[in-house]
Each structure stands twice: as structure tokens, then as C-alpha cells.
Enzyme design. Structure first.
Site, PDB file in Angstrom:
ATOM      1  N   ASP A 109      83.501  65.349  31.785  1.00  0.00           N
ATOM      2  CA  ASP A 109      84.623  66.002  32.360  1.00  0.00           C
ATOM      3  C   ASP A 109      85.139  67.443  32.044  1.00  0.00           C
ATOM      4  O   ASP A 109      86.134  67.732  31.841  1.00  0.00           O
ATOM      5  CB  ASP A 109      86.206  65.208  32.169  1.00  0.00           C
ATOM      6  CG  ASP A 109      85.864  63.758  32.810  1.00  0.00           C
ATOM      7  OD1 ASP A 109      84.908  63.455  33.512  1.00  0.00           O
ATOM      8  OD2 ASP A 109      86.831  62.844  32.570  1.00  0.00           O
ATOM      9  N   LYS A 168      84.374  59.448  38.683  1.00  0.00           N
ATOM     10  CA  LYS A 168      85.230  58.445  38.314  1.00  0.00           C
ATOM     11  C   LYS A 168      86.706  58.514  38.449  1.00  0.00           C
ATOM     12  O   LYS A 168      86.951  59.612  38.658  1.00  0.00           O
ATOM     13  CB  LYS A 168      84.828  57.980  36.705  1.00  0.00           C
ATOM     14  CG  LYS A 168      85.312  59.264  36.081  1.00  0.00           C
ATOM     15  CD  LYS A 168      84.720  59.047  34.665  1.00  0.00           C
ATOM     16  CE  LYS A 168      85.439  60.228  33.741  1.00  0.00           C
ATOM     17  NZ  LYS A 168      86.549  60.224  33.611  1.00  0.00           N
ATOM     18  N   CYS A 179      88.194  59.918  27.638  1.00  0.00           N
ATOM     19  CA  CYS A 179      86.993  59.665  28.563  1.00  0.00           C
ATOM     20  C   CYS A 179      85.616  59.583  27.653  1.00  0.00           C
ATOM     21  O   CYS A 179      84.928  59.046  27.728  1.00  0.00           O
ATOM     22  CB  CYS A 179      86.961  60.534  29.620  1.00  0.00           C
ATOM     23  SG  CYS A 179      88.056  60.300  30.907  1.00  0.00           S
TER      24      CYS A 179
HETATM   25  C1  VGL Z   1      90.785  62.202  30.801  1.00  0.00           C
HETATM   26  C2  VGL Z   1      93.253  61.847  30.516  1.00  0.00           C
HETATM   27  C3  VGL Z   1      93.199  61.456  31.839  1.00  0.00           C
HETATM   28  C4  VGL Z   1      89.649  62.727  30.030  1.00  0.00           C
HETATM   29  C5  VGL Z   1      90.932  61.888  32.106  1.00  0.00           C
HETATM   30  O1  VGL Z   1      88.814  63.082  31.007  1.00  0.00           O
HETATM   31  O2  VGL Z   1      89.466  62.508  28.920  1.00  0.00           O
HETATM   32  N1  VGL Z   1      91.801  62.161  30.069  1.00  0.00           N
HETATM   33  N2  VGL Z   1      92.175  61.355  32.680  1.00  0.00           N
END
Ligand code: VGL
Ligand code: ZN
Length: 200
Positions: A12, A98, A142
């Protein structure tokens, strides 16, 4: 590092999780130059590279607007959902998406699928990967859930401690996440250590 059994997983590293983004991780962009070096290292060694992206629909229980925990971020097709432009992903990197399910957070890379709809686990099985090296955002969400799932599914999991950053909604969340991953069997390494290992 045995050839072909190890893979890099970049979690991410998207515009919305970096400073100025909709759900900015403090100093989130600091992981990028380090990850670029890991990318070089893994590419040179001929090892596969995976990059996950958070890829939410307009309506999802993940968002405040629908009773969830987070401000709206990484909406499918939005500029904020793009990989950070400073991240040098090679063309050969496998992109995994995802968080598409409106009822689920989808924190883990193991909730992700590739562009053909194959699950991450199946992608890994197909090429015989046993050990995963995790870097990216965010340590306490994540990255953590991806690492814990990796361990549950029987992979060796290594956290790249110099290439992860946490959200820290509570001050100690990153610390706690690292401790939990360690407790469950994750190892950690750094670019320096891994480079030395590879040059042996
Ligand atoms: C994430 C919070 C909400 C992450 C993704 O990538 O860690 N954190 N969505
Ligand atoms: Zn999200």
C-alpha cells in the site's frame, strides 16, 4: 537467501497514505527511497516483487461515512489510490488489489487478488515461494495483518524494519504491532543486513 523461494511484498505505498493524502501515515513517504533499494536488490537477484494496493469502492463499511473506522481513501480509480510516483515499481511487479468488498476492511495482502482474480496465496504457491519480505504502509494495519496471515498460512515472514511506517492512532500502535508480529514468529531485517547476506 535461497533463489526463487523468496519474494518482496510492498504494501500500500499509495498517494493517500503519504503526507498530503486522505489517510496520511506520518512520514509515510520515508519508506519510498528505502523500498526502491529493496526493489533493486530483489530484481537483481531475480526474485519476484508484489505490490498491494488498497482499492475501495465508493460505499464500504471501511469508511466513516458507513460506520467504519476510516476517512474515505484509496477509492478505485481516484488519484489518491495510485502508487506513489516516487516508488519505482518494475514492469514485472505483480499488482494485487484488496479492500474491494463493501462489507470487509481487507487489510491483509492475503485478502488481495491479482488482475486475473487469483488470490495472493495461489500466486505464491504457483511459483513456490516460502519466504516473504514485507515493507510499506501501514505497520499497524495492512503490514501487520499481511504478516500475521503469512505466518498463519505457513510462510516465513520477514518485516523490513527500515521500510515500514505506522498510522499510530494510539501512540504505541506501531511498537505493539511489531511486538505482535515478532511474537507470532516474524523476523525482521534491514537493507544493510540483507545486502550483506546476499553478497556472502
Ligand atoms: C490501511 C487503514 C485503512 C493500510 C488501509 O494500508 O494499512 N490502513 N486502510
Ligand atoms: Zn483502506
Amino acid at each position: 537467501m535461497k533463489k526463487l523461494k523468496h519474494a518482496l511484498v510492498i504494501v500500500d505505498v499509495q498517494v493517500d497514505f503519504c503526507p498530503g493524502g486522505a489517510l496520511a501515515v506520518p512520514e509515510g513517504d520515508a519508506v519510498i527511497p528505502v523500498l526502491n533499494k529493496y526493489i533493486k536488490l530483489f530484481s537483481k537477484a531475480g526474485l519476484p516483487i508484489f505490490a498491494t494496493r488498497d482499492w475501495h469502492p465508493e460505499h464500504t463499511k471501511h469508511f466513516h461515512s458507513h460506520g467504519g473506522r476510516w476517512p474515505e481513501h484509496c477509492k478505485q480509480g481516484s488519484p489518491g489510490a495510485g502508487f506513489h510516483p516516487a516508488l519505482h515499481l518494475p514492469d514485472t511487479a505483480v499488482m494485487l488489489s484488496k479492500g474491494m468488498h463493501p462489507e470487509e476492511d481487507g487489510y491483509s495482502a492475503f485478502d488481495a487478488t491479482d488482475r486475473h482474480g487469483a488470490t495472493f496465496k495461489n500466486c505464491l504457491k504457483q511459483i513456490g515461494i516460502t519466504t516473504l519480505y514485507f515493507g510499506g504502509l501501514a505497520t499497524d494495519y495492512c503490514v501487520k495483518w499481511s504478516v500475521l496471515d503469512a505466518l498463519t498460512f505457513g510462510f516465513h515472514a520477514v518485516v523490513l524494519s527500515d521500510a515500514v511506517k505506522g498510522v499510530n492512532i494510539d501512540r504505541h500502535d506501531t511498537e505493539k504491532a511489531l511486538a505482535e508480529m515478532h511474537q507470532q514468529g516474524a523476523e525482521t531485517t534491514t537493507l544493510e543486513k540483507l545486502t550483506r547476506l546476499l553478497l556472502q
